[in-house]
Design a protein around this motif. Structure first.
Motif, PDB file in Angstrom:
ATOM      1  N   ARG A 237       0.814  -1.220   0.000  1.00  0.00           N
ATOM      2  CA  ARG A 237       0.000   0.000   0.000  1.00  0.00           C
ATOM      3  C   ARG A 237       0.843   1.263   0.000  1.00  0.00           C
ATOM      4  NH1 ARG A 237      -3.850  -1.217   5.003  1.00  0.00           N
ATOM      5  NH2 ARG A 237      -3.764  -3.467   4.753  1.00  0.00           N
ATOM      6  N   SER A 238       1.995   1.240   0.685  1.00  0.00           N
ATOM      7  CA  SER A 238       2.779   2.477   0.829  1.00  0.00           C
ATOM      8  C   SER A 238       3.882   2.603  -0.213  1.00  0.00           C
ATOM      9  CB  SER A 238       3.438   2.517   2.205  1.00  0.00           C
ATOM     10  OG  SER A 238       2.513   2.267   3.216  1.00  0.00           O
ATOM     11  N   THR A 239       4.285   3.858  -0.413  1.00  0.00           N
ATOM     12  CA  THR A 239       5.445   4.163  -1.250  1.00  0.00           C
ATOM     13  C   THR A 239       6.524   4.734  -0.338  1.00  0.00           C
ATOM     14  OG1 THR A 239       4.150   4.579  -3.239  1.00  0.00           O
ATOM     15  CG2 THR A 239       6.293   5.657  -3.115  1.00  0.00           C
ATOM     16  N   ALA A 240       7.724   4.199  -0.448  1.00  0.00           N
ATOM     17  CA  ALA A 240       8.845   4.688   0.352  1.00  0.00           C
ATOM     18  C   ALA A 240       9.662   5.664  -0.493  1.00  0.00           C
ATOM     19  CB  ALA A 240       9.717   3.528   0.790  1.00  0.00           C
ATOM     20  N   VAL A 241      10.064   6.785   0.127  1.00  0.00           N
ATOM     21  CA  VAL A 241      10.875   7.767  -0.586  1.00  0.00           C
ATOM     22  C   VAL A 241      12.069   8.149   0.288  1.00  0.00           C
ATOM     23  CG1 VAL A 241      10.924  10.044  -1.668  1.00  0.00           C
ATOM     24  CG2 VAL A 241       8.839   8.687  -1.793  1.00  0.00           C
ATOM     25  N   ALA A 242      13.242   8.130  -0.286  1.00  0.00           N
ATOM     26  CA  ALA A 242      14.446   8.569   0.426  1.00  0.00           C
ATOM     27  C   ALA A 242      15.228   9.500  -0.485  1.00  0.00           C
ATOM     28  CB  ALA A 242      15.296   7.375   0.825  1.00  0.00           C
ATOM     29  N   LEU A 243      15.640  10.636   0.090  1.00  0.00           N
ATOM     30  CA  LEU A 243      16.345  11.663  -0.674  1.00  0.00           C
ATOM     31  C   LEU A 243      17.767  11.790  -0.135  1.00  0.00           C
ATOM     32  CD1 LEU A 243      14.917  14.598  -2.224  1.00  0.00           C
ATOM     33  CD2 LEU A 243      16.458  15.305  -0.431  1.00  0.00           C
ATOM     34  N   CYS A 244      18.721  11.816  -1.040  1.00  0.00           N
ATOM     35  CA  CYS A 244      20.126  11.903  -0.638  1.00  0.00           C
ATOM     36  C   CYS A 244      20.668  13.286  -0.978  1.00  0.00           C
ATOM     37  CB  CYS A 244      20.917  10.831  -1.394  1.00  0.00           C
ATOM     38  SG  CYS A 244      22.624  10.670  -0.880  1.00  0.00           S
ATOM     39  N   SER A 245      21.449  13.862  -0.053  1.00  0.00           N
ATOM     40  CA  SER A 245      22.043  15.170  -0.361  1.00  0.00           C
ATOM     41  C   SER A 245      23.410  15.303   0.306  1.00  0.00           C
ATOM     42  CB  SER A 245      21.110  16.291   0.094  1.00  0.00           C
ATOM     43  OG  SER A 245      20.854  16.172   1.474  1.00  0.00           O
ATOM     44  N   VAL A 246      24.168  16.268  -0.165  1.00  0.00           N
ATOM     45  CA  VAL A 246      25.496  16.518   0.423  1.00  0.00           C
ATOM     46  C   VAL A 246      25.555  17.972   0.889  1.00  0.00           C
ATOM     47  CG1 VAL A 246      26.654  14.795  -1.016  1.00  0.00           C
ATOM     48  CG2 VAL A 246      26.513  17.151  -1.814  1.00  0.00           C
ATOM     49  N   SER A 247      26.353  18.226   1.928  1.00  0.00           N
ATOM     50  CA  SER A 247      26.528  19.607   2.395  1.00  0.00           C
ATOM     51  C   SER A 247      27.332  20.400   1.387  1.00  0.00           C
ATOM     52  CB  SER A 247      27.241  19.635   3.742  1.00  0.00           C
ATOM     53  OG  SER A 247      26.413  19.110   4.740  1.00  0.00           O
ATOM     54  N   SER A 248      28.377  19.771   0.836  1.00  0.00           N
ATOM     55  CA  SER A 248      29.128  20.414  -0.240  1.00  0.00           C
ATOM     56  C   SER A 248      29.787  19.364  -1.116  1.00  0.00           C
ATOM     57  CB  SER A 248      30.161  21.386   0.322  1.00  0.00           C
ATOM     58  OG  SER A 248      31.076  20.686   1.127  1.00  0.00           O
ATOM     59  N   GLY A 249      30.145  19.781  -2.311  1.00  0.00           N
ATOM     60  CA  GLY A 249      30.718  18.866  -3.289  1.00  0.00           C
ATOM     61  C   GLY A 249      30.269  19.278  -4.676  1.00  0.00           C
ATOM     62  N   SER A 250      31.201  19.240  -5.658  1.00  0.00           N
ATOM     63  CA  SER A 250      30.796  19.613  -7.008  1.00  0.00           C
ATOM     64  C   SER A 250      30.716  18.395  -7.909  1.00  0.00           C
ATOM     65  CB  SER A 250      31.756  20.654  -7.589  1.00  0.00           C
ATOM     66  OG  SER A 250      33.072  20.464  -7.141  1.00  0.00           O
ATOM     67  N   SER A 251      29.896  18.500  -8.937  1.00  0.00           N
ATOM     68  CA  SER A 251      29.672  17.424  -9.911  1.00  0.00           C
ATOM     69  C   SER A 251      29.404  16.087  -9.217  1.00  0.00           C
ATOM     70  CB  SER A 251      30.870  17.264 -10.844  1.00  0.00           C
ATOM     71  OG  SER A 251      31.199  18.481 -11.430  1.00  0.00           O
ATOM     72  N   VAL A 252      28.461  16.104  -8.275  1.00  0.00           N
ATOM     73  CA  VAL A 252      28.191  14.903  -7.481  1.00  0.00           C
ATOM     74  C   VAL A 252      27.272  13.956  -8.246  1.00  0.00           C
ATOM     75  CG1 VAL A 252      27.337  14.038  -5.267  1.00  0.00           C
ATOM     76  CG2 VAL A 252      28.366  16.307  -5.388  1.00  0.00           C
ATOM     77  N   SER A 253      27.621  12.673  -8.257  1.00  0.00           N
ATOM     78  CA  SER A 253      26.661  11.684  -8.755  1.00  0.00           C
ATOM     79  C   SER A 253      26.300  10.741  -7.614  1.00  0.00           C
ATOM     80  CB  SER A 253      27.202  10.940  -9.973  1.00  0.00           C
ATOM     81  OG  SER A 253      28.510  10.530  -9.765  1.00  0.00           O
ATOM     82  N   PHE A 254      25.080  10.245  -7.666  1.00  0.00           N
ATOM     83  CA  PHE A 254      24.543   9.437  -6.572  1.00  0.00           C
ATOM     84  C   PHE A 254      24.252   8.017  -7.024  1.00  0.00           C
ATOM     85  CE2 PHE A 254      23.354  13.845  -5.717  1.00  0.00           C
ATOM     86  CZ  PHE A 254      23.716  13.996  -4.385  1.00  0.00           C
ATOM     87  N   ALA A 255      24.403   7.083  -6.089  1.00  0.00           N
ATOM     88  CA  ALA A 255      24.007   5.698  -6.335  1.00  0.00           C
ATOM     89  C   ALA A 255      23.455   5.142  -5.025  1.00  0.00           C
ATOM     90  CB  ALA A 255      25.193   4.869  -6.796  1.00  0.00           C
ATOM     91  N   TRP A 256      22.460   4.280  -5.125  1.00  0.00           N
ATOM     92  CA  TRP A 256      21.845   3.693  -3.928  1.00  0.00           C
ATOM     93  C   TRP A 256      22.196   2.222  -3.824  1.00  0.00           C
ATOM     94  CZ3 TRP A 256      19.200   6.024  -0.007  1.00  0.00           C
ATOM     95  CH2 TRP A 256      18.828   7.367  -0.210  1.00  0.00           C
ATOM     96  N   PHE A 257      22.401   1.773  -2.593  1.00  0.00           N
ATOM     97  CA  PHE A 257      22.706   0.368  -2.348  1.00  0.00           C
ATOM     98  C   PHE A 257      21.681  -0.240  -1.393  1.00  0.00           C
ATOM     99  CE2 PHE A 257      26.480   2.052  -4.140  1.00  0.00           C
ATOM    100  CZ  PHE A 257      27.039   0.986  -4.843  1.00  0.00           C
ATOM    101  N   ASN A 258      21.298  -1.476  -1.711  1.00  0.00           N
ATOM    102  CA  ASN A 258      20.367  -2.257  -0.899  1.00  0.00           C
ATOM    103  C   ASN A 258      21.236  -3.328  -0.264  1.00  0.00           C
ATOM    104  OD1 ASN A 258      18.297  -3.880   0.033  1.00  0.00           O
ATOM    105  ND2 ASN A 258      17.431  -4.332  -2.000  1.00  0.00           N
TER     106      ASN A 258
END
Ligand SMILES: *[C@@H]1O[C@H](CO)[C@@H](O)[C@H](O)[C@H]1NC(C)=O
Ligand SMILES: *[C@@H]1O[C@H](CO)[C@@H](O)[C@H](O)[C@H]1NC(C)=O
Ligand SMILES: *[C@@H]1O[C@H](CO)[C@@H](O)[C@H](O)[C@H]1NC(C)=O
Ligand SMILES: *[C@@H]1O[C@H](CO)[C@@H](O)[C@H](O)[C@H]1NC(C)=O
Ligand SMILES: *[C@@H]1O[C@H](CO)[C@@H](O)[C@H](O)[C@H]1NC(C)=O
Ligand SMILES: *[C@@H]1O[C@H](CO)[C@@H](O)[C@H](O)[C@H]1NC(C)=O
Ligand SMILES: *[C@@H]1O[C@H](CO)[C@@H](O)[C@H](O)[C@H]1NC(C)=O
Ligand SMILES: *[C@@H]1O[C@H](CO)[C@@H](O)[C@H](O)[C@H]1NC(C)=O
Ligand SMILES: *[C@@H]1O[C@H](CO)[C@@H](O)[C@H](O)[C@H]1NC(C)=O
Ligand SMILES: *[C@@H]1O[C@H](CO)[C@@H](O)[C@H](O)[C@H]1NC(C)=O
Ligand SMILES: CC(=O)N[C@H]1CO[C@H](CO)[C@@H](O)[C@@H]1O
Length: 328
Positions: free
Chosen positions: A139-160
């Motif tokens: 029934r539910s949708t889970a949402v998680a947002l990733c952010s950094v305090s500083s850093g340039s040209s950042v790319s993100f990846a998630w791990f389970n």
């Protein structure tokens, strides 16, 4: 002279460093904010006069007068730029704004070379913001947002756990992979999930995110088995459920005085044979499920091995009789 130029052009195609051609070699590229970088000339040569510039802006100029070098640093780079005898440019206290095309122009002899330098901010403090409230399976949708305090040209990846999250009809990665969404979440999606933020000069991982997922009850089992009269019976009911399901038992449509996953019956009688149901209820999903099993209670004194033994005895008698006949 003409021949020489031609040879030079051919050599230039083959090998840039011949014929007085130079190239710029950085000590680091991309370089990190706050660090220093040296842009060396290869081959290194003590060029008599020339300049270093970034884009259209001059950084410094130099010229040799006798055995003395005269270096003039422009105001924008005062205190941060210097050159050595090989005309290598060193820049200290780099900022992101120092990224650009660096060009060395020598006027004596006539030469030029350039290099595109990138200065990046390292990644600091990777954090996630995910809903902490429990989710309900399917029934539910889970949402998680990733952010950094500083850093340039950042790319993100998630791990389970330790495997990288892959996109599917249920799992989405949006905003440059910074946001993880799991639609119609399942009990197997509890994680831990971590976010890896990286750029060419650094990487960092977030604290793990664990989802609380309510599910069940389902996949129920009940073990009843076969017993003899007068014995004590313990039946066990199991269910997959989070939080743990509350259970009760029924027999012949009647509610039994036994709550919990174990049903205990003392000194059972044959009349207690029949179908027993275990009913499980999850107070968070508000779902209920049941499973039914047959409890068999037999007379203690009519052992099941008896008739078999009688038959074997009878057969033995018959055989003996037959042998007696043959002997005659
Ligand atoms: C970098 O440049 C931007 C504008 O281009 C300016 O606002 C900022 O202050 C500069 N940062 C540094 C460290 O010079
Ligand atoms: C890290 O980021 C979080 C959220 O943006 C912030 O609350 C926290 O103060 C930061 N910590 C540091 C050490 O920068
Ligand atoms: C995450 O942060 C955004 C803004 O930065 C906010 O609007 C949102 O409510 C936050 N989500 C959770 C689950 O805390
Ligand atoms: C997002 O992640 C996928 C791999 O899961 C990758 O192929 C893609 O390039 C990433 N996108 C961005 C914008 O980083
Ligand atoms: C996380 O890993 C578990 C176990 O491998 C898997 O069943 C589940 O589907 C995964 N969930 C996501 C969102 O990747
Ligand atoms: C993260 O950085 C370390 C060095 O700090 C490097 O050894 C590693 O390969 C990097 N990992 C990724 C995934 O970029
Ligand atoms: C059945 O349980 C009762 C009460 O707990 C006990 O007194 C009795 O000995 C048990 N009978 C058997 C056969 O275990
Ligand atoms: C139900 O069981 C409790 C203790 O297990 C006992 O005190 C109570 O008398 C029983 N009630 C009935 C109706 O058998
Ligand atoms: C469900 O039951 C548990 C205890 O078994 C209790 O802590 C929880 O608050 C209950 N939840 C609801 C929604 O009633
Ligand atoms: C068991 O579940 C079925 C439907 O799945 C329902 O019809 C029946 O009434 C339930 N039995 C009990 C004892 O709750
Ligand atoms: C532990 C056990 O026996 N689990 C079984 C319970 O029943 C389901 C089907 O309802 C089986 O898939 C489980 O293996």
């Amino acid at each position: 002279m003409r021949m020489e130029t031609l040879t030079c052009a051919v050599l230039l195609l083959l090998y840039q460093e011949s014929c007085g051609a130079v190239e710029v070699r950085p000590s680091a590229n991309p370089a990190v904010v706050g660090s220093s970088v040296t842009l060396s000339l290869s081959p290194s040569s003590s060029l008599n006069s020339g300049s270093w510039a970034v884009g259209e802006y001059l950084i410094l100029t130099w010229s040799r007068l006798g055995d003395q070098d005269q270096v003039a640093v422009y105001p924008d780079h005062l205190g941060r730029a210097s050159i050595d005898a090989g005309r290598a440019l060193t820049l200290t206290s780099l900022s992101v704004n120092d990224s650009g095309l660096y060009t060395m122009k020598s006027t004596d002899p006539k030469l030029s070379a350039s290099l595109s330098l990138t200065v990046l901010e390292p990644i600091v403090n990777v954090t996630t913001n995910a809903s902490v409230s429990p989710l309900v399976e399917h029934r539910s949708t889970a949402v998680a947002l990733c952010s950094v305090s500083s850093g340039s040209s950042v790319s993100f990846a998630w791990f389970n756990s330790s495997s990288e999250v892959v996109v599917s009809d249920r799992v989405r990665l949006t905003e440059g992979n910074a946001t993880l969404s799991i639609v119609t979440i399942s009990r197997y999606d509890q994680g831990p999930f971590t976010c890896l933020a990286s750029n060419p000069v650094s990487n960092a991982t977030s604290d793990p995110v664990d989802f609380t997922i309510y599910y069940g009850p389902d996949n129920m089992n009940v073990t009843l088995g076969s017993h003899t009269t007068g014995s004590n019976v313990t039946a066990v009911c199991t269910a997959q459920s989070n939080p743990a399901a509350r259970m009760h038992w029924t027999f012949g449509g009647e509610l039994l005085n036994s709550s919990g996953s174990e049903l205990e019956l003392y000194h059972v009688t044959k009349e207690q044979s029949g179908l027993y149901s275990c009913v499980a209820f999850n107070n968070e999903t508000k779902l209920s499920h049941n499973v039914t099993g047959f409890l068999q209670i037999k007379d203690a004194n009519s052992g099941s091995d008896r008739p078999k033994a009688v038959w074997i005895l009878r057969l033995l008698c018959l055989a003996e009789l037959m042998f007696t006949f043959w002997d005659i």
